[in-house]
Design a protein around this motif. Structure first.
Motif, PDB file in Angstrom:
ATOM      1  N   ILE A  39     -26.215  56.730  29.883  1.00 30.03           N
ATOM      2  CA  ILE A  39     -26.769  58.124  29.682  1.00 30.03           C
ATOM      3  C   ILE A  39     -28.320  58.021  29.244  1.00 30.03           C
ATOM      4  CG2 ILE A  39     -26.655  60.361  28.570  1.00 30.03           C
ATOM      5  CD1 ILE A  39     -23.592  59.677  27.864  1.00 30.03           C
ATOM      6  N   LYS A  40     -29.225  58.260  29.961  1.00 26.34           N
ATOM      7  CA  LYS A  40     -30.509  58.280  30.071  1.00 26.34           C
ATOM      8  C   LYS A  40     -30.940  59.625  29.302  1.00 26.34           C
ATOM      9  CE  LYS A  40     -33.994  56.993  32.614  1.00 26.34           C
ATOM     10  NZ  LYS A  40     -34.224  55.724  31.749  1.00 26.34           N
ATOM     11  N   VAL A  41     -31.435  59.484  27.919  1.00 24.32           N
ATOM     12  CA  VAL A  41     -31.963  60.613  27.200  1.00 24.32           C
ATOM     13  C   VAL A  41     -33.458  60.718  27.453  1.00 24.32           C
ATOM     14  CG1 VAL A  41     -32.033  61.715  24.896  1.00 24.32           C
ATOM     15  CG2 VAL A  41     -30.285  60.017  25.509  1.00 24.32           C
ATOM     16  N   GLU A  42     -33.933  61.805  28.209  1.00 23.43           N
ATOM     17  CA  GLU A  42     -35.137  62.102  28.553  1.00 23.43           C
ATOM     18  C   GLU A  42     -35.897  63.224  28.021  1.00 23.43           C
ATOM     19  OE1 GLU A  42     -35.957  60.586  33.022  1.00 23.43           O
ATOM     20  OE2 GLU A  42     -33.707  61.178  32.851  1.00 23.43           O
ATOM     21  N   ARG A  43     -37.286  63.554  27.930  1.00 25.14           N
ATOM     22  CA  ARG A  43     -37.778  64.460  27.616  1.00 25.14           C
ATOM     23  C   ARG A  43     -37.730  65.598  28.767  1.00 25.14           C
ATOM     24  NH1 ARG A  43     -44.142  63.432  28.651  1.00 25.14           N
ATOM     25  NH2 ARG A  43     -43.715  62.038  30.574  1.00 25.14           N
TER      26      ARG A  43
END
Length: 383
Positions: A39-43
């Motif tokens: 899971i990419k956690v992105e702004r």
């Protein structure tokens, strides 16, 4: 044959990828290839900066093609870590994760509240992976951790090219990829330990250490040379400043070819070049520029294939120098079946490389492209 993803070694593991650009995301990609949910956690505003890093104006589904190459098959949640509500929801994800990866500069995650100590208290079983450019201390700790810059600082750029050339860096981000490999190795080692002890761990890697590790052979020679002299690049055909003649790349009559280690007397016999035989084997390093000049003159008189037909059957290590059009047309390329097609949810397609690892006799392929920014926010950040 593509294996059942539920049977892959890392199936059931959840990885949180906070990283951007290359080294961290490539490590997370490899864990994804091996079955982990990543899971990419992105702004929320723009996401991973690499989404907009367009190379040759190539895009896929609105994002840069290079972004898809090392974020394919992942999920994405959009969260502003400076907002308490979003941070709380991300911390809930962290509490249930197995691995967490980031490549923020030293001190950033601690200020956010997601440093190793805070995360370990929240989830003692989590394996925490950190990527930096130059480690977490010292005068370079806050320098930009970028591949070309580390090649420049580490001396790698001065190892490449012939003696008359200026510094020559590699044409790809080799240190990012090497660092990613180190991170995966450390994470897997800590996961094995966790299976025994139940305890997570901290894995720290950096691009400069990767540079030192990749040049361990040459650097060891330098460190044990009491003169302290810099390695001398060869006048032509330089491929390794510490390898004796004929080791290097030469122009033949219709292209280029590489020669690795070869006894000079045997090479002289096969090339019908008595001038090479005039050099004793002991001179293969002391007079390497002279020897290489003679080898180059001889090889330039005939096409590459002429020499390969003579040298390969005799057991001399040699190869043609191929460009990508020639390489991708070769039977060796086809035999590896190294290309896969990825597709976005909207149906856009691109060809890229597959995972280089085989598991249980099967290649690892995943047709899913990188996720749209925040595509999985509602499903994963509940509450």
């Amino acid at each position: 044959m593509t294996p059942d993803t539920t049977a892959l070694p890392l199936a059931g593991l959840r990885v949180l990828d906070f990283a951007q650009f290359l080294a961290g995301p490539v490590a997370a990609l490899r864990l994804s290839d091996l079955g982990a949910e990543v899971i990419k956690v992105e702004r929320p505003q723009g996401g991973d900066l690499c989404r907009s890093m367009v190379v040759n104006d190539q895009r896929l589904g609105g994002d840069s093609l290079v972004f898809h190459t090392f974020n394919r098959g992942k999920k994405s949640v959009a969260a502003d870590l400076k907002q308490p509500a979003d941070l709380d929801r991300v911390r809930a994800l962290v509490a249930g994760a197995d691995v967490m990866i980031h490549n923020f500069r030293p001190g950033v995650m601690e200020r956010i509240g997601l440093g190793f100590a805070e995360v370990q208290a929240l989830n003692p079983r989590l394996v925490y992976g950190s990527v930096t450019g130059y480690g977490t201390s010292g005068p370079w700790r806050d320098k930009p951790g970028q591949d070309l810059l580390v090649q420049a600082l580490s001396g790698i750029a001065w190892l490449n090219g012939n003696a008359a050339d200026g510094p020559v860096p590699t044409g790809f981000a080799m240190l990012d990829v090497a660092t990613a490999g180190h991170l995966v190795q450390g994470i897997l080692a800590c996961l094995v330990r966790r299976g025994i002890t139940g305890r997570g761990g901290l894995v720290e890697v950096d691009l400069m250490s990767a540079a030192l590790d990749m040049t361990f052979e040459q650097l060891t020679c330098f460190l044990n040379d009491d003169s302290g002299a810099a390695p001398m690049r060869h006048a032509q055909g330089n491929a390794n400043p510490y390898q004796p003649a004929p080791y290097g790349v030469y122009r033949a009559g219709d292209g280029w070819m590489a020669l690795a280690m070869a006894p000079l007397a045997r090479l002289a016999e096969l090339l019908d070049a008595p001038r090479i035989a005039a050099f004793p084997q002991d001179d293969a390093f002391a007079r390497l520029d002279e020897i290489k000049a003679v080898v180059g003159e001889v090889l330039a008189t005939r096409p590459v294939q002429h020499w390969l037909d003579i040298l390969e059957p005799a057991g001399i290590w040699c190869a043609p120098v191929l460009d990508w059009p020639a390489f991708t047309r070769s039977e060796g390329f086809a035999a590896l079946d190294p290309v896969q097609t990825i597709r976005t949810a909207e149906g856009d397609e691109a060809r890229t490389t597959r995972c280089p690892i085989r598991i249980d006799g099967s290649t690892l392929q995943n047709p899913a492209a990188a996720p749209a920014l925040g595509a999985d926010t509602d499903a994963l950040l509940t509450g």
